[in-house]
Design a protein around this motif. Structure first.
Motif, PDB file in Angstrom:
ATOM      1  N   ARG A 385       0.831  -1.211   0.000  1.00  0.00           N
ATOM      2  CA  ARG A 385       0.000   0.000   0.000  1.00  0.00           C
ATOM      3  C   ARG A 385       0.867   1.262   0.000  1.00  0.00           C
ATOM      4  NH1 ARG A 385      -1.608   2.604   4.448  1.00  0.00           N
ATOM      5  NH2 ARG A 385      -1.473   0.760   5.798  1.00  0.00           N
ATOM      6  N   LEU A 386       1.896   1.290   0.828  1.00  0.00           N
ATOM      7  CA  LEU A 386       2.767   2.464   0.881  1.00  0.00           C
ATOM      8  C   LEU A 386       3.596   2.595  -0.390  1.00  0.00           C
ATOM      9  CD1 LEU A 386       4.046   2.360   4.585  1.00  0.00           C
ATOM     10  CD2 LEU A 386       2.197   3.735   3.610  1.00  0.00           C
ATOM     11  N   TYR A 387       4.006   1.474  -0.948  1.00  0.00           N
ATOM     12  CA  TYR A 387       4.840   1.469  -2.158  1.00  0.00           C
ATOM     13  C   TYR A 387       4.181   2.255  -3.286  1.00  0.00           C
ATOM     14  CZ  TYR A 387       7.428  -0.483  -6.155  1.00  0.00           C
ATOM     15  OH  TYR A 387       8.175  -0.633  -7.303  1.00  0.00           O
ATOM     16  N   GLN A 388       2.876   2.118  -3.409  1.00  0.00           N
ATOM     17  CA  GLN A 388       2.171   2.785  -4.504  1.00  0.00           C
ATOM     18  C   GLN A 388       2.262   4.308  -4.421  1.00  0.00           C
ATOM     19  OE1 GLN A 388      -1.715   0.798  -5.647  1.00  0.00           O
ATOM     20  NE2 GLN A 388      -1.289  -0.354  -3.781  1.00  0.00           N
ATOM     21  N   GLY A 389       2.535   4.853  -3.224  1.00  0.00           N
ATOM     22  CA  GLY A 389       2.622   6.294  -3.071  1.00  0.00           C
ATOM     23  C   GLY A 389       4.032   6.847  -3.116  1.00  0.00           C
ATOM     24  N   TRP A 390       5.037   5.979  -3.289  1.00  0.00           N
ATOM     25  CA  TRP A 390       6.418   6.446  -3.310  1.00  0.00           C
ATOM     26  C   TRP A 390       6.787   7.024  -4.672  1.00  0.00           C
ATOM     27  CZ3 TRP A 390       8.622   1.338  -0.858  1.00  0.00           C
ATOM     28  CH2 TRP A 390       8.291   1.330   0.505  1.00  0.00           C
ATOM     29  N   SER A 391       7.864   7.807  -4.680  1.00  0.00           N
ATOM     30  CA  SER A 391       8.385   8.336  -5.940  1.00  0.00           C
ATOM     31  C   SER A 391       8.989   7.196  -6.748  1.00  0.00           C
ATOM     32  CB  SER A 391       9.457   9.390  -5.670  1.00  0.00           C
ATOM     33  OG  SER A 391      10.617   8.788  -5.089  1.00  0.00           O
ATOM     34  N   GLU A 392       9.149   7.415  -8.049  1.00  0.00           N
ATOM     35  CA  GLU A 392       9.705   6.378  -8.915  1.00  0.00           C
ATOM     36  C   GLU A 392      11.128   6.021  -8.504  1.00  0.00           C
ATOM     37  OE1 GLU A 392       8.113   4.568 -11.306  1.00  0.00           O
ATOM     38  OE2 GLU A 392       6.387   5.577 -10.408  1.00  0.00           O
ATOM     39  N   THR A 393      11.909   7.018  -8.050  1.00  0.00           N
ATOM     40  CA  THR A 393      13.290   6.723  -7.664  1.00  0.00           C
ATOM     41  C   THR A 393      13.339   5.874  -6.397  1.00  0.00           C
ATOM     42  OG1 THR A 393      13.448   8.812  -6.448  1.00  0.00           O
ATOM     43  CG2 THR A 393      14.211   8.798  -8.732  1.00  0.00           C
ATOM     44  N   LYS A 394      12.434   6.132  -5.443  1.00  0.00           N
ATOM     45  CA  LYS A 394      12.428   5.306  -4.236  1.00  0.00           C
ATOM     46  C   LYS A 394      11.935   3.898  -4.555  1.00  0.00           C
ATOM     47  CE  LYS A 394      10.920   4.890   0.555  1.00  0.00           C
ATOM     48  NZ  LYS A 394      10.247   5.490   1.717  1.00  0.00           N
TER      49      LYS A 394
END
Length: 449
Positions: A385-394
């Motif tokens: 769930r959190l992954y979907q909100g991260w920046s592409e670089t993260k």
């Protein structure tokens, strides 16, 4: 989610269903349980028989878990015991299914050689529409049979066989003998090869549920409590003395301490506590770099630590407190006193070796979400769930890190971190299977035939 799927970090170790015989058996079991059918000729399933491809086809990813309460399952092979459980609603469900398969493996192997086994994890309640219903869940039992009713027929045949042996005129009862022959054609000789699954019942004292924003129930303790990731006011009045949410950091810390559920990483036996804290510091730097818009593509551990030195003033308080603890461990620095209201506090803990350790590590992972490795190992639902909100670089950095430094030795990494084999492990699939999953389903897209 493409990066995770390609690296075997998502949809890992699913069982491929491609033969016409197995597809037909699955479809028959699916209709038996839900009244629905599939038009797919190949797909993948988890330990419960849930398929993300079929979920997309039906536009219902809870087609085997209506209401998220009593999970149904379809077993085509005992190999499913090593598969993950997707769309988890209760933290205990995968262990229950795995234990059921392992305890009944010879019987299930024989049954699945001829038919699919369909069943249900039956909770003490039939729905959890209200938070108070969670407190009524006390045990889970398993009901299962083949789609043709082999176990039911075997039980009936056993009863008829007992009658035949016990009744004086059994040899002359043509109806009884005819019924036995009819059933035996479907079940085989149950006197020589008994087909019977063990009755299995599992206590549900301590567990996590995805319902109501994520709730942890600890009832099998001297000091029980409910802890929610949401707002505790939304749970209403519960029949338990203490209800906390993540704002109640002091109370959660006391709860863990009173029940001896957690210990400082630096004081834990058998682990390199300083190395673990250094890795947590790196993850905190990665999170701060994302907030600052720094490109992390291809970043190594040395690059991350160079960023930390260059931008030390901009790093959050968690980083600086963990650095003080590492200095104490490695350089005889002053022992830093970190109170429970400090944002670094839960990063310094791990679960002690109790029956609740898996659940406690799930809780600690969610309380310290910047530690992406612990979050991925212990609480994949929150990680995704959190992954979907991260920046592409993260996203790129995290996927590369987990593939490079975790996938190569998963058991060793878990042993080093926790001193035991952590829960909710999702083993890696072959590259072919993961690429096929992307081609057919996409990260969460529609099925393409």
């Amino acid at each position: 989610m493409h990066r995770l799927i390609q690296r075997g970090l998502m949809f890992g170790n699913l069982i491929e269903v491609a033969s016409p015989v197995l597809v037909e058996r699955y479809d028959r079991a699916l209709k038996h349980l839900t009244g629905k059918t599939t038009n797919l000729t190949d797909f993948h399933i988890d330990i419960s028989g849930y398929s993300p491809e079929i979920g997309d086809e039906l536009n219902d990813h809870l087609y085997l878990n209506h209401g998220g309460c009593n999970r149904q399952f379809i077993l085509l092979t005992t190999d499913q015991k090593s598969a993950p459980l997707l769309n988890i609603k209760f933290s205990t469900s995968r262990d229950i299914l795995r234990h059921f398969i392992e305890e009944n493996e010879p019987q299930l192997f024989a049954l699945t050689a001829r038919d699919a086994v369909a069943g249900e994890l039956v909770n003490s309640v039939f729905s959890v529409t209200q938070p108070s219903k969670l407190m009524d869940i006390r045990k889970v039992t398993i009901e299962a049979d083949t789609t043709e009713g082999t176990l039911r027929d075997a039980e009936k045949l056993g009863e008829l066989a007992d009658r035949f042996k016990q009744e004086e005129d059994g040899w002359f009862d043509d109806v009884l003998i005819a019924d036995m022959i009819t059933l035996a054609k479907r079940t085989g000789d149950v006197t020589r090869n008994p087909v019977k699954l063990k009755h299995m019942e599992f206590d549900q004292q301590d567990y996590w549920t995805a319902h109501f924003g994520g709730v942890y129930l600890f009832r099998g303790l001297a000091h029980p409590a409910v802890i929610t990731a949401g707002d505790k006011a939304e749970l209403g009045k519960l029949p338990i003395k203490y209800t906390f949410d993540f704002k109640d950091r002091n109370q959660i810390a006391k709860f863990l301490d009173y029940n001896d559920l957690a210990e400082p990483i630096l004081k834990a036996r058998g682990v390199d506590g300083a190395a673990i804290l250094r890795q947590k510091m790196d993850f905190i730097v990665v999170d701060a770099a994302q907030e600052a818009g720094v490109d992390l593509t291809g970043a190594t551990r040395s690059d991350i630590r160079r960023l930390a030195r260059q931008h030390a003033e901009q790093l959050p308080p968690e980083y600086h407190e963990l650095r003080k603890m590492v200095d104490w461990a490695e350089s005889d620095g002053k022992w830093p006193k970190i109170t429970s209201d400090h944002p670094a506090y839960f990063y310094t803990l791990r679960a002690t070796d109790t029956d609740q350790r898996d659940l406690v590590n799930m809780l600690l992972a969610e309380l310290a979400p910047k530690d992406i490795r612990q979050l991925f190992i212990c609480h994949k639902e929150v990680f995704y769930r959190l992954y979907q909100g991260w920046s592409e670089t993260k996203k790129s950095f995290v996927a590369d890190f987990l593939e490079r430094e975790y996938q190569v030795d998963k058991a060793g990494a878990r042993e080093a971190l926790f001193g035991f084999d952590a829960p909710l492990e999702m083993p890696r699939v072959t590259r072919r299977a993961s690429e096929d999953m992307i081609a057919r389903v996409g990260p969460w897209g529609a099925v393409r035939r």
